[in-house]
Write a protein that holds these residues in place. Structure first.
Motif, PDB file in Angstrom:
ATOM      1  N   PRO A  25     -11.239  -0.346  11.122  1.00 36.38           N
ATOM      2  CA  PRO A  25     -10.029   0.129  11.798  1.00 36.38           C
ATOM      3  C   PRO A  25     -10.113   0.107  13.325  1.00 36.38           C
ATOM      4  O   PRO A  25      -9.145  -0.248  13.999  1.00 36.38           O
ATOM      5  CB  PRO A  25      -9.846   1.548  11.264  1.00 36.38           C
ATOM      6  CG  PRO A  25     -10.393   1.469   9.878  1.00 36.38           C
ATOM      7  CD  PRO A  25     -11.589   0.542   9.996  1.00 36.38           C
ATOM      8  N   TYR A 150      -0.065  -5.869   9.778  1.00 39.20           N
ATOM      9  CA  TYR A 150      -0.943  -4.874  10.403  1.00 39.20           C
ATOM     10  C   TYR A 150      -1.606  -5.416  11.665  1.00 39.20           C
ATOM     11  O   TYR A 150      -1.594  -4.781  12.715  1.00 39.20           O
ATOM     12  CB  TYR A 150      -2.019  -4.443   9.407  1.00 39.20           C
ATOM     13  CG  TYR A 150      -1.508  -3.576   8.300  1.00 39.20           C
ATOM     14  CD1 TYR A 150      -1.407  -2.205   8.465  1.00 39.20           C
ATOM     15  CD2 TYR A 150      -1.133  -4.122   7.076  1.00 39.20           C
ATOM     16  CE1 TYR A 150      -0.945  -1.390   7.455  1.00 39.20           C
ATOM     17  CE2 TYR A 150      -0.659  -3.325   6.050  1.00 39.20           C
ATOM     18  CZ  TYR A 150      -0.570  -1.955   6.247  1.00 39.20           C
ATOM     19  OH  TYR A 150      -0.104  -1.165   5.236  1.00 39.20           O
ATOM     20  N   ASP A 273     -11.774  -4.142  -0.745  1.00 43.77           N
ATOM     21  CA  ASP A 273     -10.726  -5.176  -0.702  1.00 43.77           C
ATOM     22  C   ASP A 273     -10.797  -6.162  -1.866  1.00 43.77           C
ATOM     23  O   ASP A 273      -9.785  -6.746  -2.255  1.00 43.77           O
ATOM     24  CB  ASP A 273     -10.864  -6.011   0.587  1.00 43.77           C
ATOM     25  CG  ASP A 273     -10.398  -5.266   1.831  1.00 43.77           C
ATOM     26  OD1 ASP A 273     -10.206  -4.048   1.750  1.00 43.77           O
ATOM     27  OD2 ASP A 273     -10.227  -5.927   2.872  1.00 43.77           O
ATOM     28  N   PHE A 289      -6.046  -3.163  -3.087  1.00 39.46           N
ATOM     29  CA  PHE A 289      -5.608  -2.600  -1.811  1.00 39.46           C
ATOM     30  C   PHE A 289      -6.568  -3.034  -0.709  1.00 39.46           C
ATOM     31  O   PHE A 289      -7.778  -2.824  -0.836  1.00 39.46           O
ATOM     32  CB  PHE A 289      -5.581  -1.067  -1.865  1.00 39.46           C
ATOM     33  CG  PHE A 289      -4.656  -0.535  -2.923  1.00 39.46           C
ATOM     34  CD1 PHE A 289      -3.289  -0.442  -2.692  1.00 39.46           C
ATOM     35  CD2 PHE A 289      -5.159  -0.147  -4.152  1.00 39.46           C
ATOM     36  CE1 PHE A 289      -2.443   0.044  -3.675  1.00 39.46           C
ATOM     37  CE2 PHE A 289      -4.315   0.336  -5.145  1.00 39.46           C
ATOM     38  CZ  PHE A 289      -2.948   0.429  -4.907  1.00 39.46           C
ATOM     39  N   GLU A 290      -5.998  -3.615   0.351  1.00 37.23           N
ATOM     40  CA  GLU A 290      -6.842  -4.012   1.478  1.00 37.23           C
ATOM     41  C   GLU A 290      -6.782  -2.881   2.495  1.00 37.23           C
ATOM     42  O   GLU A 290      -5.948  -2.878   3.403  1.00 37.23           O
ATOM     43  CB  GLU A 290      -6.316  -5.321   2.075  1.00 37.23           C
ATOM     44  CG  GLU A 290      -6.465  -6.494   1.121  1.00 37.23           C
ATOM     45  CD  GLU A 290      -5.702  -7.733   1.540  1.00 37.23           C
ATOM     46  OE1 GLU A 290      -5.030  -7.707   2.595  1.00 37.23           O
ATOM     47  OE2 GLU A 290      -5.764  -8.727   0.807  1.00 37.23           O
ATOM     48  N   HIS A 291      -7.619  -1.893   2.286  1.00 38.46           N
ATOM     49  CA  HIS A 291      -7.589  -0.751   3.210  1.00 38.46           C
ATOM     50  C   HIS A 291      -8.901   0.029   3.163  1.00 38.46           C
ATOM     51  O   HIS A 291      -9.509   0.175   2.112  1.00 38.46           O
ATOM     52  CB  HIS A 291      -6.427   0.189   2.886  1.00 38.46           C
ATOM     53  CG  HIS A 291      -6.131   1.136   4.006  1.00 38.46           C
ATOM     54  ND1 HIS A 291      -6.626   2.405   4.045  1.00 38.46           N
ATOM     55  CD2 HIS A 291      -5.455   0.961   5.160  1.00 38.46           C
ATOM     56  CE1 HIS A 291      -6.235   2.986   5.167  1.00 38.46           C
ATOM     57  NE2 HIS A 291      -5.533   2.130   5.862  1.00 38.46           N
ATOM     58  N   ASP A 293      -9.449   3.193   3.336  1.00 40.38           N
ATOM     59  CA  ASP A 293      -9.440   4.385   2.478  1.00 40.38           C
ATOM     60  C   ASP A 293      -9.793   3.995   1.048  1.00 40.38           C
ATOM     61  O   ASP A 293     -10.546   4.694   0.363  1.00 40.38           O
ATOM     62  CB  ASP A 293      -8.056   5.043   2.534  1.00 40.38           C
ATOM     63  CG  ASP A 293      -7.986   6.261   1.637  1.00 40.38           C
ATOM     64  OD1 ASP A 293      -8.710   7.232   1.919  1.00 40.38           O
ATOM     65  OD2 ASP A 293      -7.233   6.230   0.648  1.00 40.38           O
ATOM     66  N   CYS A 294      -9.259   2.867   0.612  1.00 51.15           N
ATOM     67  CA  CYS A 294      -9.555   2.380  -0.738  1.00 51.15           C
ATOM     68  C   CYS A 294     -11.040   2.020  -0.839  1.00 51.15           C
ATOM     69  O   CYS A 294     -11.699   2.325  -1.848  1.00 51.15           O
ATOM     70  CB  CYS A 294      -8.671   1.174  -1.040  1.00 51.15           C
ATOM     71  SG  CYS A 294      -9.056   0.412  -2.611  1.00 51.15           S
ATOM     72  N   PHE A 326      -2.030   4.163   3.337  1.00 50.68           N
ATOM     73  CA  PHE A 326      -2.149   3.277   4.493  1.00 50.68           C
ATOM     74  C   PHE A 326      -1.742   4.057   5.737  1.00 50.68           C
ATOM     75  O   PHE A 326      -0.934   4.983   5.647  1.00 50.68           O
ATOM     76  CB  PHE A 326      -1.219   2.057   4.356  1.00 50.68           C
ATOM     77  CG  PHE A 326      -1.572   1.177   3.184  1.00 50.68           C
ATOM     78  CD1 PHE A 326      -2.526   0.180   3.312  1.00 50.68           C
ATOM     79  CD2 PHE A 326      -0.951   1.360   1.952  1.00 50.68           C
ATOM     80  CE1 PHE A 326      -2.871  -0.617   2.232  1.00 50.68           C
ATOM     81  CE2 PHE A 326      -1.299   0.571   0.874  1.00 50.68           C
ATOM     82  CZ  PHE A 326      -2.256  -0.425   1.010  1.00 50.68           C
ATOM     83  N   SER A 328      -1.304   3.639  10.353  1.00 47.74           N
ATOM     84  CA  SER A 328      -1.515   2.870  11.571  1.00 47.74           C
ATOM     85  C   SER A 328      -1.225   3.749  12.775  1.00 47.74           C
ATOM     86  O   SER A 328      -0.465   4.726  12.666  1.00 47.74           O
ATOM     87  CB  SER A 328      -0.613   1.634  11.593  1.00 47.74           C
ATOM     88  OG  SER A 328      -0.942   0.818  12.711  1.00 47.74           O
TER      89      SER A 328
END
Ligand code: NDP
Length: 416
Positions: A25, A150, A273, A289-291, A293-294, A326, A328
């Motif tokens: 991030p 994003y 991811d 999920f591309e994140h 947190d995941c 998600f 931002s």
């Protein structure tokens, strides 16, 4: 800072293969700031979860062998072996696949020029360093940002902060097409436009005009030519499944796992991811999920499953109780999203640039059969964000959420 010459320090780029794993991030946010930029070790793994930061020393102190600068070039799940580019064969009893995703490249869309000195992707530390260097060398110049997702949105904000003029190009009708409603997108596009960002929508890049190894302009499919001192590309990501193609079951562009993060081979787990897993909240629908947190949560889930293998078939068939999330942060804005953006979107709050209380605060609930399936909130306090997450998690009735929002002064907006 890891090098010096004469009496002054030179900032030498750190390469991915030289450093312990880190969380991404910061790369599209704090790392790109003109002042007070984030640098390692501030964002090694677990920094964002406010847990112990996993520096190289941490691995050593915990008896974990961290092998850097080594690529696995093939895997054999039947033999339970990995072959590395140093010629070593590694045997395993249990394998955890966390190969993540890679940035899609312009060449996949028939556009050449990714290797130009001023074309920047943003996935790794090297990418972020290249972008910092490009920004420093074109202060006051023009940047073209390809993609309005994003990466596009966060990098455009960083470019503005570095006093570079930005034009964003993407094929859709509005930015963040995968998540935002047109009304939400309109707010951010107006906010960015007020900062000088120009949006070119409904078209894509046809070619890059390259001279002496640098891009001078981007040529759009609609014939327009946009002069560019630098180009930033954020056109999506692809899961790194290649080592396991033909060996493990795949779904949604990733490796299919059960609710315990176990792949079609019981000795192999996948997370982050690259993993497509059944989500309890979505009726067991398999999603990827591309994140970050995941990544954090599926990592914990996999380790729990490996340490407590007694779950049995019933447990294996159970979807994972994950709440999709998600977020931002750009300029002075900050949004959070929970759940699923399917169903009818009902907007709330004040969408004016300054908001009712001098700060924008608005959002949307996605409603399916009278229940809140997803929620988005810009400018929410910690308590409000938690309340929205909780409403989605329990599938609250929209009438209850409306009453709760109204008590905070956030009324549902009339649809145009
Ligand atoms: P996204 O999928 O978010 O966005 C892709 C964007 O590229 C869309 O706006 C899409 O437009 C556009 N696009 C697709 N093809 C073209 C093309 N040929 N020409 C121009 N535009 C095109 O991907 P990103 O690259 O932005 O992000 C990559 C990954 O990084 C994602 O996994 C994301 O989750 C992650 N990330 C997450 C962040 C966060 O959670 N805050 C921050 C940064 C990265 P359209 O929709 O109009 O088709």
């Amino acid at each position: 800072m890891n090098g010096c010459a004469c009496s002054s320090f030179i900032e030498l780029p750190l390469l991915d293969w030289q450093v312990a794993p880190y969380e991404r991030p910061a790369l599209s946010k704090g790392y790109l700031l003109p002042q007070g930029a984030a640098r390692l070790p501030a964002f090694h793994t677990c920094a964002g979860a406010n847990d112990e930061v996993l520096t190289e020393k941490w691995y050593k102190d915990h008896g974990i062998e961290l092998v850097l600068a080594t690529r696995v070039i093939s895997a054999d799940v039947r033999q339970k072996t990995l072959l590395t580019d140093t010629g070593e064969t590694i045997s395993y009893k249990t394998l955890i696949v966390a190969t993540g995703a890679r940035a899609s490249e312009l060449e996949e869309f028939g556009v050449r020029g990714s290797d130009a000195a001023n074309v920047c992707y943003l996935r790794s530390l090297e990418d972020a360093d290249k972008m910092v260097g490009a920004m420093r060398s074109c202060h006051g110049g023009n940047a073209v940002v390809i993609g309005g997702g994003y990466i596009g949105m966060e990098c455009a904000a960083a470019l503005v902060a570095n006093e570079i003029k930005v034009t964003m190009v993407f094929p859709g009708k509005h930015c963040m097409g995968r998540l935002f409603t047109p009304k939400i997108a309109e707010f951010y596009e107006k906010y960015y436009a007020a900062k000088g960002v120009v949006f070119v929508k409904g078209t894509a890049v046809k070619s890059l005009e390259v001279s002496d190894g640098k891009v001078a302009a981007t040529i759009l499919r609609d014939g327009r030519r946009l002069p560019a001192d630098m180009v930033v590309v954020g056109i999506g990501a692809r899961a790194n499944t290649g080592l396991f193609d033909g060996q493990l079951a795949m779904e949604r562009g990733g490796i299919k796992v059960n609710g315990r993060m176990q792949t079609s081979d019981a000795a192999v787990y996948a997370l982050g991811d690259v993993a497509a897993f059944p989500v309890a909240l979505l009726g067991g629908d398999v999603r990827r999920f591309e994140h970050v947190d995941c990544a954090r949560r599926t990592a914990r889930r996999a380790i729990e499953a490996i340490l407590e293998p007694s779950g049995g078939a019933a447990e294996e068939g159970k979807p994972f109780g994950y709440l999709p999330y998600f977020y931002s942060r750009v300029f002075a804005l900050s949004w959070q999203f929970y759940g699923d953006n399917t169903g009818e979107a009902v907007h709330f709050g004040d969408f004016s640039p300054s908001g009712a209380a001098g700060k924008p605060k608005f959002g949307a609930c996605w409603v399916s059969r009278g229940r809140v399936a997803g929620a988005f909130i810009e400018g929410g306090s910690r308590e409000e964000n938690e309340a929205m997450a909780s409403a989605v998690r329990r599938g609250a009735a929209i009438a209850d959420v409306a009453a709760e929002l109204e008590s905070c002064g956030l009324e549902f907006a009339d649809e145009e």
